[in-house]
Structure formats: structure tokens, C-alpha cells
Design an enzyme around this catalytic site. Structure first.
Site, PDB file in Angstrom:
ATOM      1  N   ASP A  29     -30.266 -49.556 -35.286  1.00 41.18           N
ATOM      2  CA  ASP A  29     -30.533 -48.161 -34.947  1.00 41.18           C
ATOM      3  C   ASP A  29     -29.533 -47.306 -35.729  1.00 41.18           C
ATOM      4  OD1 ASP A  29     -28.086 -48.387 -33.708  1.00 41.18           O
ATOM      5  OD2 ASP A  29     -28.731 -47.478 -31.819  1.00 41.18           O
TER       6      ASP A  29
ATOM      7  N   LYS B 224     -38.125 -53.122 -35.152  1.00 38.09           N
ATOM      8  CA  LYS B 224     -36.954 -52.805 -34.323  1.00 38.09           C
ATOM      9  C   LYS B 224     -37.290 -52.969 -32.837  1.00 38.09           C
ATOM     10  CE  LYS B 224     -34.016 -49.028 -32.966  1.00 38.09           C
ATOM     11  NZ  LYS B 224     -34.579 -47.855 -32.329  1.00 38.09           N
TER      12      LYS B 224
END
Ligand code: SF4
Length: 227
Positions: free
Chosen positions: A146, A127
Site C-alpha cells: 500500500d 493487493k
């Protein structure tokens, strides 16, 4: 309800993107940064913390430790003190110092520009690497998932998965590659302004015609209204 064909879901996704682009023409990464190194550190600090809180801490941190060299040599206790309000400050301080040390030792002090090299740095997962590649280096290598992106993708029935890696794989099949980075920004903006975790404002949402969850919620609300 019949299972939606992949091609139909792609067309629906394109409509969702168009509506969000109209609604948020200035969608962008909310972490303040002036280079790839600052964005990398800010992204690590943003785990389990709001971007607004991170933005309050990073100016102090980067004024004192502006480069990977400086942060790698910074005393753990001093870094902990500066970043304390972002939560999990001991492990975050360790992570950003170790990441900085790796950048110095393996890449001459410059943040690397490939997914493999980035995820090879201590403290950097997929990420974080996606955030840096997409926003600092203009490379659409993946989709940042997220909490907002995960929640909205499930509500919009673009995925059924909970695991961010699985959600990302589904989104990469639906969203055109050149839009991967901005698609995350769009969903994050929408999650912050309309599609809240607890009380989504479906009656104000332009995605309602393309959102199975929104339709279920608004139908249930209409039925529950006293006649
Ligand atoms: Fe979220 Fe409701 Fe909009 Fe669907 S219609 S995206 S659930 S606010």
C-alpha cells in the site's frame, strides 16, 4: 556510493525486520473483520480511504448484509448510502455487489482461497487478494504494497520502484516467505507512527542505522543547525 549486493541487502532487511518486530510485536491487519468475506469487502472499501473510516462503516453494512448472497442482492442505492463516507462510493458499491455475486455464482457463496480465483472476481486485484490470503487464510502468497509499504521500502532502499507490483517483486526476494504478510503490517505500523510521509521522525527511529534516506536526512539537518 557502491551498489549494495543482494546478499548484503537481505542481511540488512533481516535486521530491519527484527527491529520492527521488537517495536510492534502486535502488528496486525487494522481492518475489523470476523471472516474472509468481511475482510474482502473491507479491503475493497479501503482503497483511497483510511482503515479507521472503513471500520466505522462496515458494522452497519454487515449487520444489514452479512453474507455474499445478501450483499449481491442489495440495492445499489442502499449500499451507496451506507458506504458513502469511504469515498468513490458509487464504484465501490458496484464492486462489492459484483464481487459478492461472483462469489455466489462461481464459489457457492464462499470466498475462494487461491490467488487466481480471487483475482478472477470482479473488483479484486492482487493487493486485495494478498490481504485476504494472508490474513483470513494464513497463506503467504505475496506482500501487500500500500502507500506506506511503498514509501518505506523506497526510503529503506529495498526497492527503487514506484509501481506496487514491482515493489512487491523486490520485497519477495528480500523477505523470508513466512514473514510476507506480517512484513506489510510492520511497515504500515511504522509508517503510521514514525516514518510519516511528510515529516519522518528519523531521530526516533530504530531503523536509522539501516536506512540510507534517514542518514541523508539527519546529516542534512545536522549541517543546517546553527553552530
Ligand atoms: Fe523512515 Fe527516517 Fe526511519 Fe528511515 S530512518 S525508516 S526515513 S523514519
Amino acid at each position: 556510493m557502491a551498489k549494495e549486493k543482494h546478499e548484503d541487502k537481505k542481511v540488512r532487511t533481516a535486521r530491519i525486520i527484527r527491529a520492527l518486530e521488537k517495536l510492534y510485536p502486535d502488528a496486525h491487519c487494522a481492518l475489523t473483520h470476523s471472516n474472509a468475506f468481511e475482510l474482502l469487502v473491507a479491503t475493497i472499501l479501503s482503497a483511497q480511504c483510511t482503515d479507521a473510516r472503513v471500520n466505522m462503516v462496515t458494522p452497519v453494512l454487515f449487520k444489514k448484509y452479512p453474507t455474499a448472497e445478501a450483499l449481491a442482492k442489495a440495492p445499489q442505492e442502499d449500499v451507496e448510502k451506507i458506504i458513502k463516507t469511504t469515498g468513490f462510493f458509487r464504484s465501490k458499491a458496484k464492486s462489492i455487489r459484483e464481487t459478492s455475486a461472483d462469489i455466489v455464482q462461481k464459489h457457492g457463496g464462499k470466498v475462494p482461497q487461491t490467488m487466481d480465483e480471487l483475482t478472477d472476481l470482479r473488483g479484486v486485484g492482487r493487493k486485495t487478494a494478498n490481504v485476504v490470503l494472508g490474513n483470513a487464510f494464513d497463506q503467504n502468497v505475496g506482500v501487500v504494497v500500500d502507500t506506506h509499504v511503498g514509501r518505506l521500502s523506497r526510503r529503506l532502499a529495498l526497492t527503487v520502484h514506484e509501481d506496487p507490483v514491482d515493489v512487491e517483486q523486490d520485497l519477495m526476494k528480500l523477505v523470508p516467505v513466512e514473514k510476507w504478510t506480517n512484513f506489510s503490517h510492520l511497515l504500515i505500523f511504522h509508517g503510521r507512527q514514525i516514518c510519516f510521509a511528510r515529516n519522518p521522525q528519523c531521530d526516533k527511529c530504530p531503523l536509522l542505522p539501516d536506512c540510507p534516506t534517514g542518514q541523508t536526512l539527519t546529516q542534512a539537518a545536522a549541517k543546517a543547525k546553527p553552530k
